[in-house]
Design a protein around this motif. Sequence first.
Motif, PDB file in Angstrom:
ATOM      1  N   ALA A   1       0.842  -1.192   0.000  1.00 47.82           N
ATOM      2  CA  ALA A   1       0.000   0.000   0.000  1.00 47.82           C
ATOM      3  C   ALA A   1       0.873   1.236   0.000  1.00 47.82           C
ATOM      4  O   ALA A   1       1.769   1.365   0.830  1.00 47.82           O
ATOM      5  CB  ALA A   1      -0.912   0.010   1.223  1.00 47.82           C
ATOM      6  N   SER A   2       0.640   2.135  -0.941  1.00 46.54           N
ATOM      7  CA  SER A   2       1.301   3.443  -0.930  1.00 46.54           C
ATOM      8  C   SER A   2       0.310   4.450  -0.392  1.00 46.54           C
ATOM      9  O   SER A   2      -0.817   4.545  -0.879  1.00 46.54           O
ATOM     10  CB  SER A   2       1.723   3.845  -2.335  1.00 46.54           C
ATOM     11  N   VAL A   3       0.728   5.164   0.633  1.00 45.21           N
ATOM     12  CA  VAL A   3      -0.184   6.065   1.330  1.00 45.21           C
ATOM     13  C   VAL A   3       0.362   7.486   1.255  1.00 45.21           C
ATOM     14  O   VAL A   3       1.531   7.715   1.555  1.00 45.21           O
ATOM     15  CB  VAL A   3      -0.311   5.640   2.813  1.00 45.21           C
ATOM     16  N   ALA A   4      -0.493   8.413   0.854  1.00 44.03           N
ATOM     17  CA  ALA A   4      -0.079   9.816   0.841  1.00 44.03           C
ATOM     18  C   ALA A   4      -0.031  10.323   2.277  1.00 44.03           C
ATOM     19  O   ALA A   4      -1.013  10.236   3.009  1.00 44.03           O
ATOM     20  CB  ALA A   4      -1.073  10.650   0.028  1.00 44.03           C
ATOM     21  N   ASP A   5       1.125  10.813   2.668  1.00 46.08           N
ATOM     22  CA  ASP A   5       1.328  11.243   4.051  1.00 46.08           C
ATOM     23  C   ASP A   5       2.159  12.519   4.025  1.00 46.08           C
ATOM     24  O   ASP A   5       3.317  12.533   4.454  1.00 46.08           O
ATOM     25  CB  ASP A   5       2.055  10.105   4.797  1.00 46.08           C
ATOM     26  N   PRO A   6       1.573  13.593   3.513  1.00 49.81           N
ATOM     27  CA  PRO A   6       2.372  14.802   3.276  1.00 49.81           C
ATOM     28  C   PRO A   6       2.953  15.390   4.561  1.00 49.81           C
ATOM     29  O   PRO A   6       4.033  15.957   4.537  1.00 49.81           O
ATOM     30  CB  PRO A   6       1.374  15.766   2.630  1.00 49.81           C
TER      31      PRO A   6
END
Length: 643
Positions: free
Chosen positions: A551-556
């Motif tokens: 899973a690639s998760v956007a975590d800015p």
Amino acid sequence: MLRAASCASLLLLLRGAVGLPWFQTVGAVLVFYFGSGGWKFTRVFCKTIGRDLHGAFTLVRVKLQVKKHLREKNTVPHIFSACVKRHPNKTALIFEGTGATWTFKELDDFSNSVANFLHAEGFRCGDVVALFMENCNEYVGLWLGMAKIGVEAALINFNLRLDALEHCFSVSNSKAVVFGKEMSQAMSDVHSMMGKSVRLFCFGETDASTIPLNTEFLAPLLQSASRLPPQDPGRGFTDKLFYIYTSGTTGLPKAAIVVHSRYFRMAALVFYGFGMRSDDVVYDCLPLYHSAGNIVGMGQCILNGLTVVIKKKFSASRFWDDCAKYNCTIVQYIGEICRYLLNQPVREVEAKHRVRMALGNGLRPAIWQEFVSRFHVPQIAEFYGATECNCSLGNFDNNVGSCGFNSRILPFVYPIRLMKVNEDTMELIRSPDGVCIPCQPGEPGQLVGRIIQTDPLRRFDGYVNESATNKKIANNVFKHGDMAYLTGDVLVMDELGYMYFRDRTGDTFRWKGENVSTTEVEGTLSRLLGQADVVVYGVEVPGTEGRAGMASVADPNHESDVEKFARDLKKALPGYAHPVFLRLLPEVNKTGTYKFQKTDMRKEGFNPHLVKDALYVLDTQQGKYIPLDEEVYDRIQSGKFKL
Ligand SMILES: *[C@@H]1O[C@H](CO)[C@@H](O)[C@H](O)[C@H]1NC(C)=O
Ligand SMILES: *[C@@H]1O[C@H](CO)[C@@H](O)[C@H](O)[C@H]1NC(C)=O
Ligand SMILES: *[C@@H]1O[C@H](CO)[C@@H](O)[C@H](O)[C@H]1NC(C)=O
Ligand SMILES: *[C@@H]1O[C@H](CO)[C@@H](O)[C@H](O)[C@H]1NC(C)=O
Ligand SMILES: *[C@@H]1O[C@H](CO)[C@@H](O)[C@H](O)[C@H]1NC(C)=O
Ligand SMILES: *[C@@H]1O[C@H](CO)[C@@H](O)[C@H](O)[C@H]1NC(C)=O
């Protein structure tokens, strides 16, 4: 009595629609009637006759108009001229970015000056000019002006850079490129790769040192060009209008040909099928290099005289403000747009608009109802149809979750069908005598459309690249000796003929002997992580069967709590569906049509030598995620790390 009457009118329509002889039509109804048991037929008939009649009316209406335009050798510019005559002072376009408002007359004048200028510079019928700029009113005036003298625009995705951009220019064989000033840098970067004979025009004011040498500034040249209608190039309804590039999920973009009749048909089916009105105002925040933005949306202005509000780029926070400000009644969506809107905090303005219809494709059934009730949009006009494919479907009657229908009473009237398919390889399954096997309700199958080259409504115009065209065509599908277009999409039909999307193939993978649906896992993870953008895919690990979930998760803002996430996960998903690998990255890249880009991330996998983002691997013994560094990576590769 009523039923007999509607049956009779349906038959009449169908005869008009497909030119089938009476006995064949009646025969088919009887076959279904007796084949299914009379009671079932009666139930399906009563529930779907209204929908089918509306669909048939729409088809017949569009077909008659296409016939008329063919006979009169009309083109999209001709039909537009009729709109201008009808209401020259009505607002055609509003560009939200600057508030620039153009009437039909002004759009006509601008496109005339484009046509006259290019003609004077030696551009002729059949020449191609690439258009590379962001959404604005002039964008429409430019391709329309080119079409007025038979010059074909190649509409280039303004997100492309370097090799992909150069590829698009070169396959289009453009004699010139018109680029917006915001594209100066991108243009300078590819300029040296392009042929010297390609002329460059920059639209908008910018510092001459930032653009390639020999670029001409277009706006002043157009100012001094004549605004009188140019001489008609004598093109017909089946000639080329422009090229649109399909954003294939793999490989470089392919140029798809859009002829005048296809532009008309796509826009007209949407207009009549979904019951649009001439006083509707369309909010078009989709890119104009794409068919959803430029045909389905903009076509309503060019062909039907509606006002269209153009947004430079979709903005979730401004969406409902814009709709309220411009009194929009129809909004367009695509891909993940609806989910982004739902992720916004609740605001007053989202209920204070006049939007009565949301038009687009890709609204997930899981958020459909929530979207309707929260934003008070009574009708969802979901449709299915790629630029290059003639198998359009439309959810004309607001049926939750479906992207269209095919009549159960007379399925052969519209020559599309779901055919049985091996979902792993997408190969059609054939019966012993060599033709494909149609699916029953409830059975997933690939959507295919029969190809009848003589019928302009059903032509497949293909791609510029012939071998790409051939890949999308299969022989002996409905019967021996025929040809059909393969959509590559798997759908399911219910008892009433409503069609629902299945995951695109490749969107499930096998792990520990179980099938994992990426869409399902994405939905759950996104919910656990406060509606973050999440992309799930399978990656190969040496020495294991199937694919491990990643899973690639956007975590800015670096605020994801991996430990809490692992705990929550246990309650939410079965073990085999837990992502084995996690990648936390600043942003998940999206295509120009607001779909997530998986391909590159899947390729990079979980290799810390390639991926500079934070990586984690699930340690099943401890039940938590641990950082995946180069040492752990080596242990995974050599099989010493137990997954
Ligand atoms: C449109 O506006 C122009 C100038 O404002 C006016 O002369 C013309 O009569 C108007 N045309 C129509 C059809 O209203
Ligand atoms: C929207 O409608 C209101 C009320 O009918 C009107 O006052 C306003 O000028 C309209 N706005 C636009 C941009 O047309
Ligand atoms: C698809 O295109 C082909 C060929 O151009 C045409 O014959 C066929 O009928 C079309 N199918 C549909 C469903 O429109
Ligand atoms: C045409 O398509 C084929 C297969 O899709 C591809 O191998 C080939 O490189 C393409 N040709 C061009 C000029 O893009
Ligand atoms: C997984 O899907 C394949 C077909 O793609 C099917 O044959 C198999 O039975 C499925 N396995 C499970 C456990 O559902
Ligand atoms: C996202 O796009 C940027 C710019 O094209 C690229 O540099 C970056 O590697 C991409 N990220 C991923 C995860 O693919």
